[in-house]
Design an enzyme around this catalytic site. Structure first.
Site, PDB file in Angstrom:
ATOM      1  N   HIS A 376      45.817  37.674  59.325  1.00 39.60           N
ATOM      2  CA  HIS A 376      45.358  38.015  58.008  1.00 39.60           C
ATOM      3  C   HIS A 376      44.175  37.281  57.260  1.00 39.60           C
ATOM      4  O   HIS A 376      44.158  37.411  56.073  1.00 39.60           O
ATOM      5  CB  HIS A 376      46.788  37.880  56.887  1.00 39.60           C
ATOM      6  CG  HIS A 376      47.693  38.922  56.967  1.00 39.60           C
ATOM      7  ND1 HIS A 376      47.760  40.250  56.534  1.00 39.60           N
ATOM      8  CD2 HIS A 376      48.928  38.986  57.599  1.00 39.60           C
ATOM      9  CE1 HIS A 376      48.803  40.846  56.923  1.00 39.60           C
ATOM     10  NE2 HIS A 376      49.763  40.199  57.725  1.00 39.60           N
ATOM     11  N   LYS A 567      44.042  38.593  41.020  1.00 39.78           N
ATOM     12  CA  LYS A 567      44.446  38.277  42.231  1.00 39.78           C
ATOM     13  C   LYS A 567      44.647  36.695  42.393  1.00 39.78           C
ATOM     14  O   LYS A 567      44.298  36.237  41.350  1.00 39.78           O
ATOM     15  CB  LYS A 567      43.313  38.791  43.370  1.00 39.78           C
ATOM     16  CG  LYS A 567      41.995  38.384  42.892  1.00 39.78           C
ATOM     17  CD  LYS A 567      40.808  39.301  43.880  1.00 39.78           C
ATOM     18  CE  LYS A 567      41.002  40.748  43.567  1.00 39.78           C
ATOM     19  NZ  LYS A 567      41.123  41.460  44.830  1.00 39.78           N
ATOM     20  N   ARG A 568      44.633  36.181  43.456  1.00 37.53           N
ATOM     21  CA  ARG A 568      44.587  34.696  43.781  1.00 37.53           C
ATOM     22  C   ARG A 568      43.359  34.128  43.391  1.00 37.53           C
ATOM     23  O   ARG A 568      42.388  34.786  43.824  1.00 37.53           O
ATOM     24  CB  ARG A 568      45.268  34.254  45.110  1.00 37.53           C
ATOM     25  CG  ARG A 568      45.193  32.945  45.423  1.00 37.53           C
ATOM     26  CD  ARG A 568      46.017  32.622  46.790  1.00 37.53           C
ATOM     27  NE  ARG A 568      45.259  33.819  47.841  1.00 37.53           N
ATOM     28  CZ  ARG A 568      44.593  33.381  48.842  1.00 37.53           C
ATOM     29  NH1 ARG A 568      44.254  32.187  48.641  1.00 37.53           N
ATOM     30  NH2 ARG A 568      43.986  33.954  49.602  1.00 37.53           N
ATOM     31  N   LYS A 573      37.082  35.074  46.424  1.00 36.57           N
ATOM     32  CA  LYS A 573      37.042  36.175  45.736  1.00 36.57           C
ATOM     33  C   LYS A 573      36.225  36.490  44.604  1.00 36.57           C
ATOM     34  O   LYS A 573      36.337  37.161  44.053  1.00 36.57           O
ATOM     35  CB  LYS A 573      38.618  36.310  45.272  1.00 36.57           C
ATOM     36  CG  LYS A 573      39.770  36.213  46.726  1.00 36.57           C
ATOM     37  CD  LYS A 573      41.156  36.352  46.126  1.00 36.57           C
ATOM     38  CE  LYS A 573      42.071  36.221  47.242  1.00 36.57           C
ATOM     39  NZ  LYS A 573      42.047  37.525  47.846  1.00 36.57           N
ATOM     40  N   THR A 675      44.962  44.419  49.035  1.00 35.40           N
ATOM     41  CA  THR A 675      46.085  45.625  48.577  1.00 35.40           C
ATOM     42  C   THR A 675      45.812  46.045  47.118  1.00 35.40           C
ATOM     43  O   THR A 675      46.274  47.081  46.824  1.00 35.40           O
ATOM     44  CB  THR A 675      47.467  45.452  49.117  1.00 35.40           C
ATOM     45  OG1 THR A 675      47.960  43.970  48.551  1.00 35.40           O
ATOM     46  CG2 THR A 675      47.619  45.028  50.476  1.00 35.40           C
ATOM     47  N   LYS A 679      46.449  49.498  45.087  1.00 32.43           N
ATOM     48  CA  LYS A 679      47.166  49.913  44.053  1.00 32.43           C
ATOM     49  C   LYS A 679      46.492  50.493  42.569  1.00 32.43           C
ATOM     50  O   LYS A 679      46.809  51.503  42.188  1.00 32.43           O
ATOM     51  CB  LYS A 679      47.786  48.591  43.533  1.00 32.43           C
ATOM     52  CG  LYS A 679      48.834  48.235  44.566  1.00 32.43           C
ATOM     53  CD  LYS A 679      49.198  46.620  44.385  1.00 32.43           C
ATOM     54  CE  LYS A 679      49.892  46.052  45.447  1.00 32.43           C
ATOM     55  NZ  LYS A 679      50.116  44.585  45.413  1.00 32.43           N
TER      56      LYS A 679
END
Length: 833
Positions: A376, A567-568, A573, A675, A679
Site C-alpha cells: 500500500h 485525509k491524514r 498529501k 479512496t 467517495k
C-alpha cells in the site's frame, strides 16, 4: 491447552431450532422493549440515549446472528475454500446504520422507533466510531469485508481489538492536541467473546534442538513468556442476501491473572504486572515506534495478530482433516493487508514444522501457495524493518526461520544471476549495516504467490522501482488490484437523498452493480433532472454546515464553492499546497483583485501522527491562516477556511455528500491509490488532482473535460529532482512571491515568531521531496478553471452528474471480484434457507 470442556450434559439438538425473527415493525418494537426493560433494566425515566441505542442494537444484532449461523453452516457443509484477510486495521465506523441497510429494514426500523418516541438518527449518532484504524488502510479493509459478504465469498477478517483507537483530535490555540479515544468504554454490543477459541502466543525465551523418538531433529522454543489471544467476533452482513461473514479481533490477555505468591507477600502491583504487560499489547492502536519500547510493542502486535490467526485456521483444519495437509493450500488463502502482517510467512512455517511435524520443503510449498501480499505504499520509509537484535529478543525461533528462508532464497537468486553480489545485497531479507535489519516487505514477497499494488500507476512503480529486482525474478507474481469503496456505505447510507434520486431514475440495481450508474449519463443534460440534482446537493451542503456549526462559530454561504481536502496530514498529501492557494486568494481580496470572483469555502481535515512535527506545524498554519481570514471584515463571504477537527469515518459520511470540489493533490508518484477521491466522485464531487494513485484511473473514467488536472507527472518529478530550484521559481512568479512574503513577514504568526520557519525552509529547499513550489503555478491555473466552471451552474451540475455516472469502476465489489478471480479463486456460497 484445551479449548473447550467436554461434559456428559449437553443441550438437545433442537435447542437452536427457533422460529425466524420477525423483520416487521412490531417484532422490532417487542425485542427493543424486552432488551431495554429486562436486560438493561431501564424504564421511561431513563434520560440516557445510550441505553436506547444499545437496546435497539441488540435487537438488530439478533437478526444478524440468525443469518450468521446459517452462513457458518453453509460454509462448513460445502467444505469450500476459504480466504483470510489479515490486517492491523479495520476502520469500521458505525455499525447500526450499516446493519439496517444491509438487512433492508431502514424504513421499518425508523417507523418502529417513531412509535416508541425515539428518532433513528439520534440513535445512530450515539454510536461511537469503532477505533480500529488510522485511515485509508483500515477503511479499505472495512469496505473489502463488506463486499466479500455481499458477493457471498467465504472470507474471514482477522485483526486486533484495540481498547484505545486512533486518538481524538482537539484543536487548542490552533495546535493539535491528542486525547485518548477509549471507544470501548461502554462496551460493544456487536461483538461476541469466543473464549473457547483462545490461542497461546509465545514471546522471548530461547530455542533448543531435540531428537524425537524416531531420531528426527526438532526445534523447541522454550522458556517463553506467553500471552493469550482472546477472540471477539463481529458479524459482517452482505447486502440483503442472507450472508453474514466474520471479523475476528484478538485481545491480548495474561495466562495467569496474577502471581499469588507476590500477592500474599503484599506486593499487589507486582502480582498483576504480568497481566498488565500482556493486556498492553492490544491496548492502543499503533504505538509510537520512535523508541525501542514502541518498536517492541508494535512487533508484538503484529506477531500476536499473525500467530493467533494462523493457529486458529490450523486448529480448525486439524479438527476436520487431522494431520493431512495435502489439500491445505487448495482450501486456504491468506491475504496480507500491507507489510504489517508479513511475519505470518515465518509463523506459518514455524507452526507447520514445529507444531505439526512437516518437513521444511513441504511447509515452504504450502506457505508459498497460500500467502498473498498487498503493498500500500511507495514510500520506502513506510516499509517495515525490524532490527535483528529486537527479533532475537522477542521472536528467536522466527528469526532462525527467516535466516533459513533467506539462505534458500539467495541461493535461488545466485543461480539466476551468478556472481551478481550487488543484487544479492539488494534482495537479501537481511539488510546489512551498522545494525542488521529484517526487511519485512521482502519476506512477504518471497513467501507469497501473489504481490499486488492498489492502482495501475502504483503497481507499475512497484515493478519498476521499489521491487524491481523481485519483479525481474518473478514477473508472474505481480499484479494490480485498483482499490474501491463500498457504494452501500459511501452513497446509499451516507447520502440517502441522492441515492433515492438515482434509484428513482435508473432503478436500484446500482447498489450491487455500480457500473449501472453509467445510465445517469443520458440525464446529464436533462434540465429537470439537473434541478433535482442541484437541490439534493444543496441539502447535503446544508447538513454539512449544520454539523460544523456545532464546532465552528462561523457563517458559511451555501452558494459558495465547497472545496474539501480531508485525509491524514502528511507532507506528500500536500495540504501545504492547498494553504498556499488560500493565502493567494486572500492576497487577491486584500488587493481588490475580485472581478468575476467565485465565493469559496475551503475545508481541510485530518489527523497528524503524534510524533510528526512537520504535519502538526501544518495544522497550526492552517488554523492561523483561518483565524486571520475568517475575522477579516474585508473578506466577508468571499473566502472561508475551516479546519475540520477530529476527522473520522462518521464525519466523512457527512462531508463527502456536501463537497463540490475534491482535493487530491499529492506529489505524483507518492500516493499508492487513495479512496477518499472515490467517495467524493461517487457523490458527485469534481476532482482537482495530479496524475497520482487512482486519480489517473478516475480521470480515464470520467474524461479530461470533467477533471481538473495539474502538476508534474511522476516522471517529470524524478527528472526535476536533479536541478530543482524553488527559490528561482518563487522569484519568477509574482503571485507566489507575494504568498511567500506574507509567510516570511509573519503575517499569520505576529505573536508567535519563528513557528513557521521550518515550513518556509522546507518549501524553499532544493531537496524538498514533495516539490510543492514546483506545482504552485499549475495548481493556481487549475483552480481558475474550477472557478470558471462553478460560475456556470448548469455546466457544473452536468460535470457532477458525469462524475457520479463514471464511478462504477471504483466499487470494492469490483475490486474483490478481481481479487477472487485472479488470486483467491473462491466459490460463492449462498447462506439462504
Amino acid at each position: 491447552m484445551p479449548k473447550r470442556q467436554l461434559t456428559k450434559s449437553h443441550p438437545k439438538a433442537d435447542i437452536t431450532n427457533l422460529p425466524a425473527l420477525g423483520m416487521d415493525k412490531e417484532g422490532l418494537k417487542e425485542d427493543f422493549k424486552r432488551y431495554y426493560g429486562h436486560r438493561l433494566g431501564r424504564d421511561e425515566h431513563c434520560c440516557s440515549l445510550h441505553y436506547s441505542y444499545e437496546g435497539f442494537s441488540l435487537a438488530i444484532s439478533d437478526r444478524l446472528i440468525e443469518r450468521w449461523k446459517k452462513t457458518y453452516n453453509a460454509y462448513k457443509e460445502t467444505d469450500c475454500k476459504h480466504a483470510y484477510y489479515l490486517s492491523m486495521e479495520f476502520l469500521m465506523g458505525r455499525t447500526l446504520s450499516n446493519a439496517m441497510l444491509n438487512l433492508g429494514i431502514n424504513d421499518t426500523a425508523k417507523n418502529a422507533l417513531y412509535d416508541l418516541g425515539l428518532e433513528l438518527e439520534e440513535l445512530v449518532d450515539n454510536e461511537p466510531d469503532a477505533g480500529l484504524g488510522n485511515g485509508g488502510l483500515g477503511r479499505l479493509a472495512a469496505c473489502f469485508i463488506d463486499s466479500c459478504a455481499t458477493l457471498q465469498l467465504p472470507v474471514t477478517g482477522y485483526g486486533l481489538r484495540y481498547e484505545y483507537g486512533m486518538f481524538t483530535q482537539l484543536i487548542v490555540s490552533g495546535e493539535q492536541v491528542e486525547k485518548p479515544d477509549h471507544w470501548l468504554r461502554n462496551g460493544n454490543v456487536w461483538e461476541i467473546e469466543r473464549l473457547e477459541f483462545k490461542q497461546r502466543i509465545k514471546f522471548g525465551g530461547r530455542t533448543e534442538v531435540l531428537v524425537d523418538e524416531y531420531g528426527k531433529k526438532r526445534v523447541a522454543w522454550v522458556d517463553t513468556h506467553d500471552v493469550l489471544a482472546i477472540p471477539f467476533d463481529t458479524p459482517i452482513p452482505g447486502f440483503q442476501n442472507g450472508t453474514v461473514n466474520t471479523l475476528r479481533l484478538w485481545k491480548a490477555a495474561a495466562t495467569e491473572e496474577f502471581n499469588l505468591d507476590e500477592f500474599n507477600a503484599g506486593d499487589y502491583a507486582e502480582s498483576v504486572a504480568a497481566k498488565n504487560t500482556a493486556e498492553n499489547i492490544t491496548m492502543v492502536l499503533y504505538p509510537n515506534d520512535a523508541n525501542e519500547n514502541g518498536k517492541a510493542l508494535r512487533l508484538k502486535q503484529q506477531y500476536l495478530l499473525a500467530s493467533a490467526s494462523l493457529q486458529d485456521v490450523l486448529e480448525k483444519w486439524v479438527g476436520r482433516h487431522g494431520k493431512d495437509f495435502s489439500q491445505f493450500a487448495a482450501k486456504n488463502c491468506f491475504q496480507l493487508n500491507d507489510t504489517h502482517p508479513s511475519i505470518a510467512v515465518a509463523e506459518l512455517m514455524r507452526l507447520l514444522i514445529d507444531e505439526h511435524d512437516l518437513e521444511w520443503y513441504e511447509a515452504w510449498l504450502i506457505t508459498r501457495e497460500t500467502m498473498a501480499y498487498t503493498n500500500h505504499t511507495l514510500l520506502p520509509e513506510a516499509l517495515e524493518r525490524w532490527s535483528v537484535s529486537l527479533f532475537r529478543s522477542l521472536l528467536p525461533r522466527l528469526l532462525e526461520i527467516i535466516f533459513q528462508i533467506n539462505a534458500d532464497f539467495l541461493t535461488e537468486v545466485s543461480a539466476r544471476w551468478p556472481g551478481d553480489t550487488d543484487r544479492l545485497t539488494r534482495m537479501s531479507l537481511i539488510e546489512e549495516g551498522h545494525e542488521q535489519h529484517v526487511r519485512m516487505a521482502y519476506l512477504a514477497i518471497v513467501g507469497s504467490f501473489s504481490v499486488n499494488g492498489v492502482a495501475e500507476l502504483h503497481s507499475k512503480l512497484l515493478q519498476q522501482g521499489l521491487f524491481r529486482d523481485f519483479y525481474e525474478l518473478w514477473p508472474e507474481k505481480f499484479n494490480n488490484k485498483t482499490n474501491g469503496v463500498t457504494p452501500r456505505r459511501w452513497l446509499a447510507s451516507c447520502n440517502p437523498e441522492l441515492a433515492a434520486l438515482i434509484s428513482e431514475t435508473i432503478g436500484d440495481g446500482w447498489l450491487t452493480d455500480l457500473t449501472q450508474l453509467k445510465k445517469l449519463e443520458k440525464f446529464a443534460d436533462d434540465k429537470k433532472f439537473q434541478k433535482r440534482w442541484q437541490a439534493v446537493r444543496h441539502n447535503a451542503k446544508k447538513r454539512l454546515v449544520d454539523l460544523k456549526k456545532v464546532e465552528h462559530d462561523i457563517d458559511i454561504n451555501l452558494d459558495a464553492l465547497f472545496d474539501v481536502q480531508v485525509k491524514r496530514i502528511h507532507e506528500y498529501k500536500r495540504q501545504l499546497l492547498n494553504v498556499l492557494h488560500v493565502i493567494h486568494l486572500y492576497d487577491r481580496i486584500k488587493r481588490g483583485d475580485t472581478a468575476n470572483w467565485t465565493n469559496r469555502c475551503v475545508l481541510i481535515g485530518g489527523k497528524a501522527a503524534p510524533g510528526y512535527f512537520m504535519a502538526k506545524r501544518i495544522i497550526k498554519l492552517i488554523n492561523n491562516v483561518a483565524d486571520v481570514i475568517n475575522n477579516d471584515p474585508v473578506v466577508g463571504d468571499k473566502l472561508k477556511l475551516v479546519f475540520l477537527q477530529n476527522y473520522r469515518v462518521s464525519a466523512m459520511e457527512k462531508i463527502c455528500p456536501g463537497a463540490d470540489l475534491s482535493e487530491q493533490i499529492s506529489t505524483a508518484g507518492k500516493e499508492a491509490s487513495g479512496t477518499g477521491n472515490m467517495k467524493f466522485m461517487m457523490n458527485g464531487s469534481l476532482t482537482i488532482g495530479t496524475l497520482d494513485g487512482a486519480n489517473i484511473e478516475i480521470r480515464e473514467e470520467v474524461g479530461d473535460e470533467n477533471f481538473f488536472l495539474f502538476g508534474l507527472t511522476e516522471q517529470e518529478v524524478e527528472e526535476k529532482r536533479h536541478h530543482y530550484d524553488p527559490v528561482s521559481i518563487i522569484e519568477a512568479d509574482e503571485d507566489l512571491k507575494r504568498v511567500m512574503n506574507l509567510l516570511e513577514i509573519r503575517y499569520f504568526n505576529s505573536f508567535e515568531p519563528d513557528i513557521f520557519d521550518p515550513i518556509i525552509a522546507s518549501l524553499k529547499s532544493p531537496h524538498d521531496p514533495w516539490m510543492t513550489i514546483a506545482d504552485f503555478r499549475s495548481f493556481l491555473d487549475a483552480q481558475r478553471r474550477v472557478e470558471e466552471a462553478y460560475q456556470d451552474q448548469e455546466r457544473w451540475t452536468r460535470m457532477s452528474i458525469m462524475n457520479c455516472a463514471a464511478s462504477g469502476k471504483f466499487s470494492t465489489d469490483r475490486t474483490i471480484a478481481d481479487y477472487n478471480n485472479e488470486i483467491w479463486k473462491l466459490t460463492p456460497v449462498s447462506a439462504k434457507g
